[in-house]
Design a protein around this motif. Structure first.
Motif, short mmCIF file in Angstrom:
data_model
loop_
_atom_site.label_atom_id
_atom_site.label_comp_id
_atom_site.label_asym_id
_atom_site.label_seq_id
_atom_site.Cartn_x
_atom_site.Cartn_y
_atom_site.Cartn_z
N ALA A 1 0.77 -1.30 -0.13
CA ALA A 1 -0.01 -0.23 0.17
C ALA A 1 0.73 1.45 -0.05
CB ALA A 1 -0.99 -0.03 1.09
N THR A 2 1.91 1.14 0.82
CA THR A 2 2.91 2.33 0.90
C THR A 2 3.57 2.73 -0.52
OG1 THR A 2 4.43 0.92 1.65
CG2 THR A 2 3.27 2.26 3.27
N SER B 1 4.64 6.11 3.72
CA SER B 1 4.91 6.24 2.35
C SER B 1 6.08 7.36 2.50
CB SER B 1 3.73 6.75 1.78
OG SER B 1 4.18 7.49 0.71
N MET C 1 4.79 10.61 0.79
CA MET C 1 3.69 11.42 1.55
C MET C 1 4.43 12.15 2.53
SD MET C 1 0.38 11.03 0.71
CE MET C 1 -0.50 9.98 -0.44
N ALA D 1 7.61 5.53 8.72
CA ALA D 1 7.80 4.31 9.63
C ALA D 1 6.45 3.48 9.01
CB ALA D 1 7.92 4.55 10.72
N LEU D 2 6.95 2.15 8.85
CA LEU D 2 6.14 1.07 8.48
C LEU D 2 5.38 0.58 9.94
CD1 LEU D 2 7.22 -1.38 6.00
CD2 LEU D 2 5.22 -0.01 5.84
N LEU D 3 3.96 0.25 9.84
CA LEU D 3 3.42 -0.21 10.84
C LEU D 3 2.83 -1.65 10.53
CD1 LEU D 3 1.28 2.92 11.58
CD2 LEU D 3 3.03 1.73 13.17
N GLU E 1 -8.66 6.10 7.00
CA GLU E 1 -8.58 5.24 6.07
C GLU E 1 -7.16 4.78 6.05
OE1 GLU E 1 -11.01 3.87 4.51
OE2 GLU E 1 -10.78 4.53 2.68
N PHE E 2 -6.69 4.09 7.05
CA PHE E 2 -5.36 3.39 7.22
C PHE E 2 -5.43 1.83 7.71
CE2 PHE E 2 -2.72 2.24 10.58
CZ PHE E 2 -1.32 1.77 10.05
N TYR F 1 -5.15 -1.63 5.74
CA TYR F 1 -4.20 -2.00 5.24
C TYR F 1 -3.30 -3.04 5.70
CZ TYR F 1 -5.48 1.57 1.72
OH TYR F 1 -6.09 2.36 0.83
N LEU F 2 -3.49 -3.11 7.06
CA LEU F 2 -2.72 -4.15 7.94
C LEU F 2 -3.36 -5.36 7.92
CD1 LEU F 2 -2.37 -1.76 11.25
CD2 LEU F 2 -0.93 -1.98 9.25
#
Ligand SMILES: C[S@@+](CC[C@H](N)C(=O)[O-])C[C@H]1O[C@@H](n2cnc3c(N)ncnc32)[C@H](O)[C@@H]1O
Length: 206
Positions: free
Chosen positions: A6-7, A76, A79, A95-97, A113-114, A117-118
């Motif tokens: 997604a990123t 991203s 972003m 940073a990636l979650l 809207e996050f 994606y996890l």
């Protein structure tokens, strides 16, 4: 075909200016989300926007005179580069979650809207409760991809990206299992052809 990150997709969007369209598209829902929490925000509150995109919600929160500190985090690179270029006084982290954790806790966790994606968004709710939010703090998140929003079901295939589809009931139970109290579920900004953004709200009691 292997799924895309997604990123990576959102970095491409940032480079071609599609983040601005997304900001416009999310504006009404975020407005309603911020008005749901508004009365609970105290002078000197701190906030973090998770999956902050180009940082527009952070900039908006930083204009609230009660807000002492606001942080944005997004996976991203583009972003975050864009977010920093708009306002260098706000701390933006690339940073990636779910791997990343903040080194302090916040009075408000906001996210638009996050979460879906996890791979395991309900585990992220537990992380937020445990490590990210102050006692007395509020969590609010908006989600457009969910079971009851049938129009959203084609998105993962269309974008070739992983999205976790949960029902309203599953999200609510996830908040409960994470430990949140005073849970509220809203559907905001609905129109004739949109069932509305699913809004999850919970508090961590003092
Ligand atoms: C749909 S956009 C929403 C951006 C912003 N909240 C807004 O309303 O304009 C989702 C954001 O989540 C970020 N994201 C997706 N998966 C992520 C992950 N695993 N870790 C960190 N950020 C992620 C993307 O890079 C993207 O900027």
């Amino acid at each position: 075909m292997q799924k895309r990150l997604a990123t990576d997709i959102f970095s491409e969007w940032a480079m071609i200016g599609k983040d601005e369209g997304m900001q416009k598209g999310h504006f009404n829902s975020v407005n309603e989300m911020l008005s749901i929490v508004d009365l609970s925000l105290k002078k000197g509150f701190s906030a973090i926007d998770v999956g902050c995109g180009n940082g527009w919600v952070c900039r908006r929160l930083s204009n609230d005179e009660r807000c002492r500190k606001v942080v944005g985090i997004d996976g991203s690179e583009e972003m975050i580069r864009k977010a920093k270029s708009f306002d260098s006084n706000i701390d933006f982290y690339h940073a990636l979650l779910p791997e990343w954790k903040p080194n302090e806790k916040f009075d408000l966790i906001h996210s638009m809207e996050f979460l879906y994606y996890l791979k395991k968004p309900l585990d992220m709710l537990k992380e937020f409760y445990e490590y990210w939010i102050t006692p007395g703090g509020i969590f609010i998140a908006g989600i457009d991809f969910y079971l009851e929003n049938e129009d959203s079901h084609s998105w993962p295939e269309r974008l070739n990206v992983h999205m976790t589809k949960l029902s309203i009931d599953e999200w609510e139970k996830g908040l409960m299992n994470a430990g949140f109290k005073n849970i509220e579920i809203h559907q905001v900004a609905s129109t004739n052809d949109f069932i509305g953004t699913l809004v999850l709200k919970g508090e961590k009691l003092k």
